[in-house]
Design a protein around this motif. Structure first.
Motif, PDB file in Angstrom:
ATOM      1  N   TYR A  13       0.885  -1.166   0.000  1.00 41.01           N
ATOM      2  CA  TYR A  13       0.000   0.000   0.000  1.00 41.01           C
ATOM      3  C   TYR A  13       0.917   1.208   0.000  1.00 41.01           C
ATOM      4  N   GLY A  39      -4.272  -8.403  10.683  1.00 39.49           N
ATOM      5  CA  GLY A  39      -3.198  -7.624  10.086  1.00 39.49           C
ATOM      6  C   GLY A  39      -2.132  -8.455   9.390  1.00 39.49           C
ATOM      7  N   LYS A  42      -4.538 -11.251   5.131  1.00 38.68           N
ATOM      8  CA  LYS A  42      -5.605 -12.060   4.518  1.00 38.68           C
ATOM      9  C   LYS A  42      -6.430 -11.221   3.531  1.00 38.68           C
ATOM     10  N   THR A  44      -5.659  -8.411   2.190  1.00 42.28           N
ATOM     11  CA  THR A  44      -4.798  -7.930   1.105  1.00 42.28           C
ATOM     12  C   THR A  44      -4.639  -9.013   0.042  1.00 42.28           C
TER      13      THR A  44
HETATM   14  N1  LIG Z   1      -5.835   0.333   2.801  1.00 39.44           N
HETATM   15  C1  LIG Z   1      -4.685   0.129   3.436  1.00 39.44           C
HETATM   16  N2  LIG Z   1      -3.690   1.066   3.446  1.00 39.44           N
HETATM   17  C2  LIG Z   1      -2.532   0.849   4.071  1.00 39.44           C
HETATM   18  N3  LIG Z   1      -2.217  -0.267   4.752  1.00 39.44           N
HETATM   19  C3  LIG Z   1      -3.144  -1.232   4.794  1.00 39.44           C
HETATM   20  C4  LIG Z   1      -4.430  -1.093   4.145  1.00 39.44           C
HETATM   21  N4  LIG Z   1      -5.147  -2.217   4.373  1.00 39.44           N
HETATM   22  C5  LIG Z   1      -4.354  -3.017   5.117  1.00 39.44           C
HETATM   23  N5  LIG Z   1      -3.171  -2.439   5.371  1.00 39.44           N
HETATM   24  C6  LIG Z   1      -2.047  -3.028   6.132  1.00 39.44           C
HETATM   25  O1  LIG Z   1      -1.655  -4.227   5.479  1.00 39.44           O
HETATM   26  C7  LIG Z   1      -1.379  -5.239   6.428  1.00 39.44           C
HETATM   27  C8  LIG Z   1      -2.287  -6.446   6.151  1.00 39.44           C
HETATM   28  O2  LIG Z   1      -3.641  -6.061   6.404  1.00 39.44           O
HETATM   29  P1  LIG Z   1      -4.888  -6.976   6.018  1.00 39.44           P
HETATM   30  O3  LIG Z   1      -4.604  -7.629   4.725  1.00 39.44           O
HETATM   31  O4  LIG Z   1      -6.089  -6.127   6.117  1.00 39.44           O
HETATM   32  O5  LIG Z   1      -4.833  -8.052   7.184  1.00 39.44           O
HETATM   33  P2  LIG Z   1      -5.943  -9.113   7.666  1.00 39.44           P
HETATM   34  O6  LIG Z   1      -7.041  -9.137   6.679  1.00 39.44           O
HETATM   35  O7  LIG Z   1      -5.176 -10.403   7.775  1.00 39.44           O
HETATM   36  O8  LIG Z   1      -6.391  -8.655   9.025  1.00 39.44           O
HETATM   37  C9  LIG Z   1      -1.581  -4.617   7.798  1.00 39.44           C
HETATM   38  O9  LIG Z   1      -0.330  -4.195   8.269  1.00 39.44           O
HETATM   39  C10 LIG Z   1      -2.478  -3.440   7.524  1.00 39.44           C
HETATM   40  O10 LIG Z   1      -2.251  -2.413   8.445  1.00 39.44           O
END
Ligand SMILES: Nc1ncnc2c1ncn2[C@@H]1O[C@H](COP(=O)(O)OP(=O)(O)O)[C@@H](O)[C@H]1O
Ligand SMILES: [Mg+2]
Length: 229
Positions: A13, A39, A42, A44
């Motif tokens: 990101y 975090g 998943k 992502t």
């Molecule tokens: N839109 C975004 N912008 C910036 N960082 C993000 C965003 N969405 C998720 N993240 C970061 O990417 C990482 C993975 O997040 P995510 O895939 O949402 O995890 P999960 O679904 O396993 O809880 C985390 O460190 C989170 O803070």
């Protein structure tokens, strides 16, 4: 050949890297659990599969086709149906309008969604905003099914729902598994429920896949190490 295959996926990101090497494969008709603490990457990973986020390295193929350059609507047209985290629907459209807006030709239509979720049929003329959380989740799943997917992805579909409603969602997933040939990728925290329906599992830790195998092999030690339970 795999139906869905992720090979060494990295993604960021902006300047913040979130995925550091995700491998995942799913056969048609198979149910795979995508697990890991909050975090860990998943959602992502799900966004990369649905093309809502471009990956920076590795490859993603669906049905033996590299989909890495496709925009999201083309991935959807190939048969990737997403029930996103947070169960998004159009709040000011009725249940029927929400479903019809998602429709693409195929076996899934209003009648079949109503069979799976009779509550949606009862509420078909109500605005989505007036539904309970569980009903909104059913509607979000119904919308994904109306696209007639070959791969259905559920991101935290039971999160925050009352136990009785969660059971309805799990029962629907079980029916989709036994009554359709679609592949299902499930992101969920409930290991005991995943055990009943998932064939295989992939565990993510800090943006990388660290374990994959059959769901029955996700034992207490693994859960303790990677899932914090
Ligand atoms: N839109 C975004 N912008 C910036 N960082 C993000 C965003 N969405 C998720 N993240 C970061 O990417 C990482 C993975 O997040 P995510 O895939 O949402 O995890 P999960 O679904 O396993 O809880 C985390 O460190 C989170 O803070
Ligand atoms: Mg998530």
């Amino acid at each position: 050949m795999s139906f869905l295959k992720l090979d060494g996926i990295t993604a960021s990101y902006g300047p913040a890297q979130a995925l550091f090497g995700v491998d995942l494969s799913l056969a048609e008709g198979e149910v795979c659990a995508l697990m890991g603490r909050n975090g860990m990457g998943k959602s992502t990973t799900v966004r990369v599969i649905c093309r809502l986020l471009a990956h920076s390295g590795g490859s993603v193929t669906f049905n033996n086709r590299d989909i890495g350059a496709l925009p999201p609507h083309k991935a959807a047209r190939l048969g990737i149906g997403l029930v996103p985290e947070g169960r998004r629907c159009f709040p000011n459209l009725t249940v029927s309008e929400n479903l019809i807006a998602a429709a693409r030709p195929g076996d899934w239509d209003l009648a079949r969604v109503a069979q799976l979720f009779p509550r949606l049929e009862e509420r078909r003329d109500q605005m989505a905003v007036s539904l309970s959380g569980g009903e909104q989740q059913m509607l979000a799943i119904g919308r994904a099914l109306m696209t007639n997917p070959r791969l259905l992805i559920l991101d935290e579909a039971t999160e925050g729902l009352a136990p009785v409603v969660r059971q309805e969602i799990w029962a629907a997933v079980g029916r989709l598994k036994s009554e359709t040939g679609m592949g299902i990728l499930l992101v969920d925290k409930s290991i005991s429920e995943l055990r009943l329906v998932a064939d295989r599992a992939v565990i993510l830790e800090r943006g990388a896949s660290v374990w994959s195998g059959v769901m029955a092999d996700v034992n207490h030690a693994l859960a303790d190490q990677y899932l914090g339970v």
